[in-house]
Write a protein that holds these residues in place. Sequence first.
Motif, PDB file in Angstrom:
ATOM      1  N   THR A  11       0.855  -1.185   0.000  1.00 13.41           N
ATOM      2  CA  THR A  11       0.000   0.000   0.000  1.00 13.41           C
ATOM      3  C   THR A  11       0.887   1.230   0.000  1.00 13.41           C
ATOM      4  O   THR A  11       2.056   1.171   0.386  1.00 13.41           O
ATOM      5  CB  THR A  11      -0.928   0.039   1.228  1.00 13.41           C
ATOM      6  OG1 THR A  11      -0.118   0.003   2.410  1.00 13.41           O
ATOM      7  CG2 THR A  11      -1.885  -1.138   1.245  1.00 13.41           C
TER       8      THR A  11
ATOM      9  N   GLY B  39       1.258   5.546   0.831  1.00  9.65           N
ATOM     10  CA  GLY B  39       0.817   6.749   1.510  1.00  9.65           C
ATOM     11  C   GLY B  39       1.654   7.894   0.970  1.00  9.65           C
ATOM     12  O   GLY B  39       2.396   7.737   0.001  1.00  9.65           O
TER      13      GLY B  39
ATOM     14  N   ARG C 243      -0.538  14.296  -2.467  1.00  4.31           N
ATOM     15  CA  ARG C 243      -1.847  13.656  -2.295  1.00  4.31           C
ATOM     16  C   ARG C 243      -2.620  13.645  -3.612  1.00  4.31           C
ATOM     17  O   ARG C 243      -3.187  12.622  -4.002  1.00  4.31           O
ATOM     18  CB  ARG C 243      -2.654  14.390  -1.218  1.00  4.31           C
ATOM     19  CG  ARG C 243      -4.024  13.759  -0.956  1.00  4.31           C
ATOM     20  CD  ARG C 243      -4.975  14.713  -0.326  1.00  4.31           C
ATOM     21  NE  ARG C 243      -5.192  15.860  -1.217  1.00  4.31           N
ATOM     22  CZ  ARG C 243      -5.930  16.897  -0.907  1.00  4.31           C
ATOM     23  NH1 ARG C 243      -6.531  16.975   0.255  1.00  4.31           N
ATOM     24  NH2 ARG C 243      -6.092  17.898  -1.770  1.00  4.31           N
TER      25      ARG C 243
ATOM     26  N   HIS D 230      -5.876   3.910  -4.479  1.00  2.00           N
ATOM     27  CA  HIS D 230      -6.073   3.177  -3.227  1.00  2.00           C
ATOM     28  C   HIS D 230      -5.052   3.563  -2.156  1.00  2.00           C
ATOM     29  O   HIS D 230      -4.986   2.926  -1.106  1.00  2.00           O
ATOM     30  CB  HIS D 230      -6.041   1.663  -3.478  1.00  2.00           C
ATOM     31  CG  HIS D 230      -7.109   1.217  -4.427  1.00  2.00           C
ATOM     32  ND1 HIS D 230      -8.446   1.280  -4.115  1.00  2.00           N
ATOM     33  CD2 HIS D 230      -7.033   0.749  -5.690  1.00  2.00           C
ATOM     34  CE1 HIS D 230      -9.156   0.848  -5.142  1.00  2.00           C
ATOM     35  NE2 HIS D 230      -8.318   0.529  -6.114  1.00  2.00           N
TER      36      HIS D 230
ATOM     37  N   ARG E 191      -3.349   5.250   0.939  1.00  2.49           N
ATOM     38  CA  ARG E 191      -3.921   5.613   2.236  1.00  2.49           C
ATOM     39  C   ARG E 191      -3.723   7.101   2.506  1.00  2.49           C
ATOM     40  O   ARG E 191      -2.728   7.686   2.067  1.00  2.49           O
ATOM     41  CB  ARG E 191      -3.236   4.808   3.336  1.00  2.49           C
ATOM     42  CG  ARG E 191      -3.330   3.313   3.123  1.00  2.49           C
ATOM     43  CD  ARG E 191      -4.178   2.676   4.178  1.00  2.49           C
ATOM     44  NE  ARG E 191      -4.489   1.309   3.850  1.00  2.49           N
ATOM     45  CZ  ARG E 191      -4.072   0.273   4.545  1.00  2.49           C
ATOM     46  NH1 ARG E 191      -3.295   0.451   5.592  1.00  2.49           N
ATOM     47  NH2 ARG E 191      -4.439  -0.939   4.197  1.00  2.49           N
TER      48      ARG E 191
ATOM     49  N   TRP F 264      -2.286   8.753   4.609  1.00  3.32           N
ATOM     50  CA  TRP F 264      -1.247   8.752   5.632  1.00  3.32           C
ATOM     51  C   TRP F 264      -0.009   9.459   5.085  1.00  3.32           C
ATOM     52  O   TRP F 264       0.287   9.404   3.902  1.00  3.32           O
ATOM     53  CB  TRP F 264      -0.858   7.332   6.009  1.00  3.32           C
ATOM     54  CG  TRP F 264      -1.945   6.503   6.633  1.00  3.32           C
ATOM     55  CD1 TRP F 264      -3.205   6.908   6.996  1.00  3.32           C
ATOM     56  CD2 TRP F 264      -1.866   5.124   6.937  1.00  3.32           C
ATOM     57  NE1 TRP F 264      -3.902   5.860   7.519  1.00  3.32           N
ATOM     58  CE2 TRP F 264      -3.113   4.748   7.505  1.00  3.32           C
ATOM     59  CE3 TRP F 264      -0.877   4.167   6.802  1.00  3.32           C
ATOM     60  CZ2 TRP F 264      -3.371   3.458   7.927  1.00  3.32           C
ATOM     61  CZ3 TRP F 264      -1.133   2.874   7.224  1.00  3.32           C
ATOM     62  CH2 TRP F 264      -2.372   2.534   7.786  1.00  3.32           C
TER      63      TRP F 264
ATOM     64  N   THR G 198      -5.323  11.160   7.846  1.00  6.89           N
ATOM     65  CA  THR G 198      -5.791  10.564   9.103  1.00  6.89           C
ATOM     66  C   THR G 198      -4.668  10.040   9.979  1.00  6.89           C
ATOM     67  O   THR G 198      -4.886   9.741  11.151  1.00  6.89           O
ATOM     68  CB  THR G 198      -6.774   9.418   8.817  1.00  6.89           C
ATOM     69  OG1 THR G 198      -6.111   8.429   8.010  1.00  6.89           O
ATOM     70  CG2 THR G 198      -8.012   9.936   8.108  1.00  6.89           C
ATOM     71  N   ARG G 199      -3.476   9.918   9.423  1.00  3.75           N
ATOM     72  CA  ARG G 199      -2.331   9.457  10.207  1.00  3.75           C
ATOM     73  C   ARG G 199      -1.078  10.053   9.600  1.00  3.75           C
ATOM     74  O   ARG G 199      -0.981  10.199   8.387  1.00  3.75           O
ATOM     75  CB  ARG G 199      -2.249   7.939  10.214  1.00  3.75           C
ATOM     76  CG  ARG G 199      -1.125   7.434  11.073  1.00  3.75           C
ATOM     77  CD  ARG G 199      -1.282   6.033  11.622  1.00  3.75           C
ATOM     78  NE  ARG G 199      -2.561   5.627  12.122  1.00  3.75           N
ATOM     79  CZ  ARG G 199      -2.999   5.822  13.381  1.00  3.75           C
ATOM     80  NH1 ARG G 199      -2.242   6.456  14.244  1.00  3.75           N
ATOM     81  NH2 ARG G 199      -4.166   5.379  13.761  1.00  3.75           N
TER      82      ARG G 199
END
Length: 168
Positions: free
Chosen positions: A67, A69, A94, A103, A105, A107, A129-130
């Motif tokens: 994944t 981020g 982003r 997909h 995250r 983060w 979110t993180r």
Amino acid sequence: WWYRLADPIRGLDAAVRTHALDTLRGEHVGILSWARARGLPLAEPAPHARISDAEELAGALATPRITLGLHTWSHPNLARLDEDEAREEIGRARDWLATHAPHARPWLAFPYGQHAPPALRAAASLGLTRAFRIEGGWMRAAGAPPLESPRLNVPAGLSERGFLLRVS
């Protein structure tokens, strides 16, 4: 810049690292310009230290259980940027990921593990979110803000055995 300024045996000089991260804000172009003006030797990065291209990224994303981020667009020291500059760096990365890796995250791994309140506000305003810093251990302390989670640092030059010991 990190690998280009590092001595192959001794690594990156601590004074150069501090100046590059703090005074020059971790900004690649400015750091290389500064290094050239001082006559510092610049090595070509080893293959493992080069930036991946879109094709390599697509190949990685085709691998199960990988994944993605965010890390930022140009890898500056977010602790040295104001909130608008941090928002631009994070937002640009982003937005690119939303197009190329939908997909991914929401983060962020802070470049160099460095963060400050303006970067935290920028990350929150962009819906992350993180966010992960380097210091602080393996697990987020109970009640710690999710935008200040620790991450495992894997330093340059760490042997395979050293890596296995860290993750065991």
